[in-house]
Scaffold this motif. Sequence first.
Motif, PDB file in Angstrom:
ATOM      1  N   VAL A  83       0.835  -1.206   0.000  1.00  0.00           N
ATOM      2  CA  VAL A  83       0.000   0.000   0.000  1.00  0.00           C
ATOM      3  C   VAL A  83       0.868   1.253   0.000  1.00  0.00           C
ATOM      4  O   VAL A  83       0.578   2.227  -0.707  1.00  0.00           O
ATOM      5  CB  VAL A  83      -0.942  -0.020   1.222  1.00  0.00           C
ATOM      6  CG1 VAL A  83      -1.537   1.362   1.466  1.00  0.00           C
ATOM      7  CG2 VAL A  83      -2.055  -1.027   1.007  1.00  0.00           C
ATOM      8  N   GLY A  84       1.933   1.239   0.790  1.00  0.00           N
ATOM      9  CA  GLY A  84       2.829   2.390   0.817  1.00  0.00           C
ATOM     10  C   GLY A  84       3.482   2.644  -0.522  1.00  0.00           C
ATOM     11  O   GLY A  84       3.586   3.797  -0.977  1.00  0.00           O
ATOM     12  N   THR A  85       3.910   1.572  -1.184  1.00  0.00           N
ATOM     13  CA  THR A  85       4.551   1.712  -2.490  1.00  0.00           C
ATOM     14  C   THR A  85       3.576   2.260  -3.529  1.00  0.00           C
ATOM     15  O   THR A  85       3.894   3.185  -4.285  1.00  0.00           O
ATOM     16  CB  THR A  85       5.101   0.353  -2.960  1.00  0.00           C
ATOM     17  OG1 THR A  85       6.035  -0.137  -1.996  1.00  0.00           O
ATOM     18  CG2 THR A  85       5.798   0.488  -4.305  1.00  0.00           C
ATOM     19  N   VAL A  86       2.369   1.690  -3.566  1.00  0.00           N
ATOM     20  CA  VAL A  86       1.360   2.141  -4.528  1.00  0.00           C
ATOM     21  C   VAL A  86       0.990   3.600  -4.274  1.00  0.00           C
ATOM     22  O   VAL A  86       0.865   4.404  -5.209  1.00  0.00           O
ATOM     23  CB  VAL A  86       0.109   1.244  -4.463  1.00  0.00           C
ATOM     24  CG1 VAL A  86      -1.014   1.822  -5.305  1.00  0.00           C
ATOM     25  CG2 VAL A  86       0.446  -0.164  -4.936  1.00  0.00           C
ATOM     26  N   SER A  87       0.827   3.970  -3.013  1.00  0.00           N
ATOM     27  CA  SER A  87       0.465   5.349  -2.671  1.00  0.00           C
ATOM     28  C   SER A  87       1.560   6.317  -3.086  1.00  0.00           C
ATOM     29  O   SER A  87       1.274   7.410  -3.607  1.00  0.00           O
ATOM     30  CB  SER A  87       0.199   5.463  -1.165  1.00  0.00           C
ATOM     31  OG  SER A  87      -0.901   4.673  -0.770  1.00  0.00           O
ATOM     32  N   ALA A  88       2.811   5.938  -2.861  1.00  0.00           N
ATOM     33  CA  ALA A  88       3.925   6.808  -3.230  1.00  0.00           C
ATOM     34  C   ALA A  88       3.995   7.009  -4.742  1.00  0.00           C
ATOM     35  O   ALA A  88       4.194   8.138  -5.228  1.00  0.00           O
ATOM     36  CB  ALA A  88       5.240   6.224  -2.715  1.00  0.00           C
ATOM     37  N   ILE A  89       3.812   5.933  -5.496  1.00  0.00           N
ATOM     38  CA  ILE A  89       3.858   6.031  -6.958  1.00  0.00           C
ATOM     39  C   ILE A  89       2.707   6.899  -7.471  1.00  0.00           C
ATOM     40  O   ILE A  89       2.888   7.757  -8.340  1.00  0.00           O
ATOM     41  CB  ILE A  89       3.799   4.628  -7.592  1.00  0.00           C
ATOM     42  CG1 ILE A  89       5.081   3.847  -7.255  1.00  0.00           C
ATOM     43  CG2 ILE A  89       3.629   4.721  -9.107  1.00  0.00           C
ATOM     44  CD1 ILE A  89       5.043   2.397  -7.707  1.00  0.00           C
TER      45      ILE A  89
END
Length: 221
Positions: A83-89
């Motif tokens: 979730v953190g990776t997707v949100s950052a992208i």
Amino acid sequence: MTQAVDKGLSRTGAALIGLGAALLWIASRLTWVSAGYTDELSGNGTVSLPGADWSLETTAVALLLLVGMIGAFALRRLGRRIVGTVSAIAAAAVAISPLQLLIRGADPERVHAILTSRSEAVASTNVGDTIGQWAEITAVDVPSTGPMVAVLGCLLALTGGIVAALRPGADAPKQNKYEKEAVRREHLREDMETKPDSGRVMWDALDADIDPTDYSTDTKG
């Protein structure tokens, strides 16, 4: 005594993602472009474009980040990383449009295209500023507040996503069904020692395939 589970900085990351989502939603409602036009039929005028019209993905990403915030709070370690990776992208991608607008300004041709297409979409209503196909854009201005709020929201969400992805913390240990059953039996035996005549304890013992009569005999003997 139950040991506290180290969540790392995932909660901080989730809060930043949520704050970024809120700012991005607000920015999508603010004016990003203000344009003057001339029209031979209706005369001169000024129209405005909110962020949601100039950058269609702004609202969608705001909702995505809101879901990301919930996921960063609720999911386990691997889920928080994803979730953190997707949100950052997503935050980094949606920041491109307001940044370009602040740096390069608005293209009059694109302003005209958005306004005329919106005019066709809402021809049967009186919602929003519109112009006719024959109108000519004479001036374009970019109020900085809307795009800057969007960029700030993206930066907060980007930071929160990175934090949640890199510092997700640890998960609470899972008890398998055998461990849970062992704990249940241990608690039941303690209850049988302290309250051997309790009807509830006797029924719980029978439910766990323990003969309370034999157990009472064994403990008294």
